[in-house]
Design an enzyme around this catalytic site. Structure first.
Site, PDB file in Angstrom:
ATOM      1  N   GLY A 206      27.542  -0.973  38.051  1.00  0.00           N
ATOM      2  CA  GLY A 206      26.120  -1.295  38.159  1.00  0.00           C
ATOM      3  C   GLY A 206      25.422  -1.182  36.832  1.00  0.00           C
ATOM      4  N   PRO A 207      24.206  -1.708  36.752  1.00  0.00           N
ATOM      5  CA  PRO A 207      23.465  -1.673  35.491  1.00  0.00           C
ATOM      6  C   PRO A 207      23.172  -0.236  35.050  1.00  0.00           C
ATOM      7  CG  PRO A 207      22.318  -2.987  37.161  1.00  0.00           C
ATOM      8  CD  PRO A 207      23.460  -2.335  37.834  1.00  0.00           C
ATOM      9  N   PRO A 208      22.842  -0.052  33.782  1.00  0.00           N
ATOM     10  CA  PRO A 208      22.550   1.302  33.291  1.00  0.00           C
ATOM     11  C   PRO A 208      21.374   1.929  34.023  1.00  0.00           C
ATOM     12  CG  PRO A 208      22.601  -0.281  31.481  1.00  0.00           C
ATOM     13  CD  PRO A 208      22.714  -1.065  32.744  1.00  0.00           C
ATOM     14  N   GLY A 209      21.442   3.213  34.229  1.00  0.00           N
ATOM     15  CA  GLY A 209      20.298   3.930  34.784  1.00  0.00           C
ATOM     16  C   GLY A 209      20.121   3.809  36.274  1.00  0.00           C
ATOM     17  N   GLY A 211      22.052   5.300  38.460  1.00  0.00           N
ATOM     18  CA  GLY A 211      22.461   6.530  39.132  1.00  0.00           C
ATOM     19  C   GLY A 211      23.950   6.667  39.367  1.00  0.00           C
ATOM     20  N   LYS A 212      24.769   6.010  38.554  1.00  0.00           N
ATOM     21  CA  LYS A 212      26.213   6.102  38.744  1.00  0.00           C
ATOM     22  C   LYS A 212      26.712   7.511  38.446  1.00  0.00           C
ATOM     23  CE  LYS A 212      26.915   2.709  35.864  1.00  0.00           C
ATOM     24  NZ  LYS A 212      25.511   2.347  35.632  1.00  0.00           N
ATOM     25  N   THR A 213      26.298   8.025  37.295  1.00  0.00           N
ATOM     26  CA  THR A 213      26.713   9.367  36.923  1.00  0.00           C
ATOM     27  C   THR A 213      26.211  10.373  37.956  1.00  0.00           C
ATOM     28  OG1 THR A 213      26.508   8.646  34.638  1.00  0.00           O
ATOM     29  CG2 THR A 213      26.741  10.989  35.007  1.00  0.00           C
ATOM     30  N   GLU A 431      -3.543 -15.466  24.773  1.00  0.00           N
ATOM     31  CA  GLU A 431      -3.250 -14.771  26.031  1.00  0.00           C
ATOM     32  C   GLU A 431      -3.938 -15.447  27.207  1.00  0.00           C
ATOM     33  OE1 GLU A 431      -0.918 -12.757  26.214  1.00  0.00           O
ATOM     34  OE2 GLU A 431      -0.671 -12.396  24.075  1.00  0.00           O
ATOM     35  N   ASP A 507       7.643 -15.944  22.802  1.00  0.00           N
ATOM     36  CA  ASP A 507       7.477 -16.857  23.939  1.00  0.00           C
ATOM     37  C   ASP A 507       8.469 -18.006  23.833  1.00  0.00           C
ATOM     38  OD1 ASP A 507       5.301 -15.337  24.648  1.00  0.00           O
ATOM     39  OD2 ASP A 507       3.855 -16.661  23.661  1.00  0.00           O
TER      40      ASP A 507
END
Ligand code: ADP
Ligand code: MG
Ligand code: ZN
Length: 621
Positions: A206-209, A211-213, A431, A507
């Site tokens: 899964g992507p970083p961060g 919660g794998k660890t 903007e 952009d």
């Protein structure tokens, strides 16, 4: 820390040899220069004076340096100095006149002692540093030379602050699958008695961060077994073979503690596909480590000890296929970014740890944070609490969360950056241009805020678009609308100032990327058809900088792709220009307003944007 097995004398000997070879190499490479500079440098004139005074005993003349030694006093060897030579034809005569020994070849013989020292001391320092580092995380007596010892951190049952599944939210499927692993660890006999094979390797992907660890720790916490944790990059070592030995050692330790879990974080650091390294002649060290890991995975049989190997990676596509074979990491558990309800649950976990104000609506915050991973949400709550504390409030308010979202999204607010009036005006129109095109073509979400307060490193202003819901699929027309919105800023500059600035670089980058993806990945081009010109992730060698990420295409096709991308972006540009011309008065009005207030959001913005006239004939070729 458990007791670590001593390596056999053979292994130790080879370690020592390896170690000495390493020392020699490093000393040779780095230290001659360093130690060369420790000889004091004196002006040439002083050198001549000392020669004239008869103080010098020997001189060594090199091309860009003269080293000389003073006559010895009270048994001490004379001091050595160096100086930079000037073009001096008289020098040999002078030296001869004073009876000084001189040479242009190797340094004088009585220099040997200091020379020797400069060879012996650096390795000694090196050894000292080495020992220091090794002793810090390995207190076994053989620590100094056991470069192969695994550095796995061990968490054992009963450790305080045990992590359980309660601490992880928003990844329900992964939790269900890992629950099964917990059962294996708790009651291995139940499974073995019936003849089932307990899985050995489970890969968290899964992507970083996300919660794998954290999940891996929770599995250990739930099962109440020791947990050996090591990061893949820690296997990658200076010396070929050390990583492999480390793997061997790790498994040896683990088997003694079975049932237990070995957790290898960032598996891709060692498990990278061997094929992809082939162009560079491969990486011997990594390959050996990988082979050792495969051997160990095959080596322990489920019968004698329950050791489950968990591993995590955010790039499964780069892993060597041998790792994914049955009997190795044959189970893959997807740990994805949380959806709305998942984000809410994660926010609840972390919001529990801070004091919340009455007005806080976590649901609303979860709605505003699509794409945030667990780590981002944890960070968000903390940022909000920091903001509240800085303003000396007792509780965290909803506004703090909004501010924190923007911080996480757009970087920290930089009020200190001063724009000139003219620049500010350009930024304002730019903007508002995004906002109006975004309102007319809402493919990128609802425009929620326009700001010309500079943020982060790059953005001088920004327009915040909030997705109205979690999206997993985007239609072609939505992508085209996003491109038009991205070009809205540049288009406004063109219409109002009739000139273009550098402000649109980001952009344009994003618009072009989107256009390219539409053509090469999503098959959205009529001309090029539903073909994937981009190679899939599994063949992406781009990171190694070796191969083109594109499939092999003919020159004509490459040209056609470029044309198509250009066509798509141009179309977006034209649509943006049309919309802005149609809404020119509104553009002026909102821009004037924002120049006064710097920020427009909420109801006020909505009233403005409700007046936007949509593009009558949306051209979607
Ligand atoms: P990964 O290993 O996937 O990169 P981590 O497990 O290291 O991510 O997550 C970092 C931190 O983010 C965790 O320590 C935890 O505080 C928080 N976090 C991430 N995902 C979750 C989640 N699903 N539930 C609760 N907290 C999470
Ligand atoms: Mg991690
Ligand atoms: Zn812009």
């Amino acid at each position: 820390m458990g007791v670590k097995p001593q390596p056999s004398w053979r292994r130790q000997l080879s370690n020592i040899l390896l170690f000495l070879a390493g020392l020699f190499l490093i000393a040779n490479l780095f230290f001659p220069q360093i130690f060369g500079t420790s000889i004091p440098q004196v002006p040439y004139s002083l050198f001549i004076d000392q020669v004239e005074d008869g103080k010098v005993t020997s001189v060594f003349v090199a091309q860009d340096e003269i080293r000389y030694q003073l006559k010895s006093e009270n048994e001490q060897p004379g001091q050595i100095f160096k100086t930079t030579p000037i073009f001096d034809l008289e020098l040999p005569k002078r030296l001869e006149a004073k009876g000084v020994e001189f040479a242009a070849a190797p340094p004088p013989k009585n220099n040997w002692f200091s020379n020797l020292l400069s060879w012996v001391i650096p390795p000694l320092i090196f050894v000292a540093v080495w020992q220091f580092f090794l002793n810090r995380n390995d207190n076994s007596p053989a620590g100094a030379l056991s470069i192969t010892k695994s550095r796995a951190k061990v968490y054992v049952e009963g450790d305080t602050g045990k992590i359980t599944f309660q601490d992880v939210a928003g990844v329900e499927e992964a939790k269900t699958e890992l629950q099964e692993i917990v059962e294996f660890l708790k009651h291995p006999q139940r499974y073995l008695a019936i003849g089932a094979r307990i899985p050995k390797g489970v890969l968290l992907v899964g992507p970083p961060g996300t919660g794998k660890t954290l999940l891996a720790k929770a599995v250990a916490g739930e099962a109440g077994v020791p947990f050996f944790s090591i990061s893949g990059s820690e296997f990658v070592e200076l010396f070929v073979g050390a990583g492999a030995a480390r793997v061997r050692d790790l498994f040896e330790q683990a088997k003694k503690k079975a049932p237990c879990i070995i957790f290898i974080d960032e598996l891709d650091a060692i498990g990278k596909s061997r094929a992809s390294g082939g162009f560079m002649g491969g990486n011997d060290e990594r390959e050996q480590t990988l082979n050792q890991l495969l051997t160990e995975l095959d080596g322990f049989s489920a019968g004698d000890a329950t050791v489950i190997v968990l591993a995590a990676t955010n790039r499964p596509e780069t892993l060597d296929s041998a790792l994914l074979r049955p009997g190795r990491f044959d189970r893959q558990v997807l740990v994805d970014r949380p959806d709305l309800s998942g984000r809410l649950k994660i926010l609840e976990i972390y919001a529990n740890k801070v004091k919340l104000g009455q007005d806080v609506d976590l649901k609303e915050i979860a709605t505003r944070t699509p794409g945030f991973a667990g780590a981002d949400l944890a960070n968000l709550v903390n940022e909000a609490a920091l903001l509240a504390a800085r303003n000396e409030r007792k509780t965290v308010a909803q506004a703090d969360f909004y501010e924190a979202i923007e911080r996480v999204v757009a970087g920290l607010e930089k009020k200190s950056r001063v724009l000139s009036e003219k620049e500010k005006k350009i930024v304002a129109y730019h903007e508002v241009g995004h906002a109006i095109v975004g309102a007319a073509m809402p493919g990128g979400g609802r425009v929620a805020k326009i700001s010309i307060v500079p943020r982060g490193m790059a953005a001088l202003g920004y327009t915040l678009q909030m997705p109205t819901e979690d999206r997993f699929l985007l239609t072609e027309s939505e992508l085209r609308q996003q491109i038009a919105t991205l070009l809205g800023g540049r288009s406004a500059e063109e219409i109002i100032f009739d000139c273009i600035t550098t402000g649109a670089a980001n952009d344009l980058q994003r618009a072009t990327d989107l256009g390219e993806q539409m053509v090469t990945t999503y098959g959205m081009s009529k001309i090029l058809g539903p073909l994937a010109y981009e190679r899939g992730q599994q063949n992406n060698f781009l990171r190694d900088g070796i191969m083109n990420p594109r499939r092999m295409v003919s020159d004509e096709t490459a040209k056609a792709i470029d044309n198509e991308v250009k066509e798509i972006v141009e179309q977006g540009h034209e649509n943006a220009l049309k919309i802005l011309k149609q809404n020119r008065e509104l553009l002026e009005e909102i821009a004037q307003k924002i120049l006064e207030t710097e920020v427009i959001e909420g109801k006020e913005l909505q009233t403005f944007l409700d007046q936007v006239k949509p593009l009558e004939t949306v051209i979607l070729l």
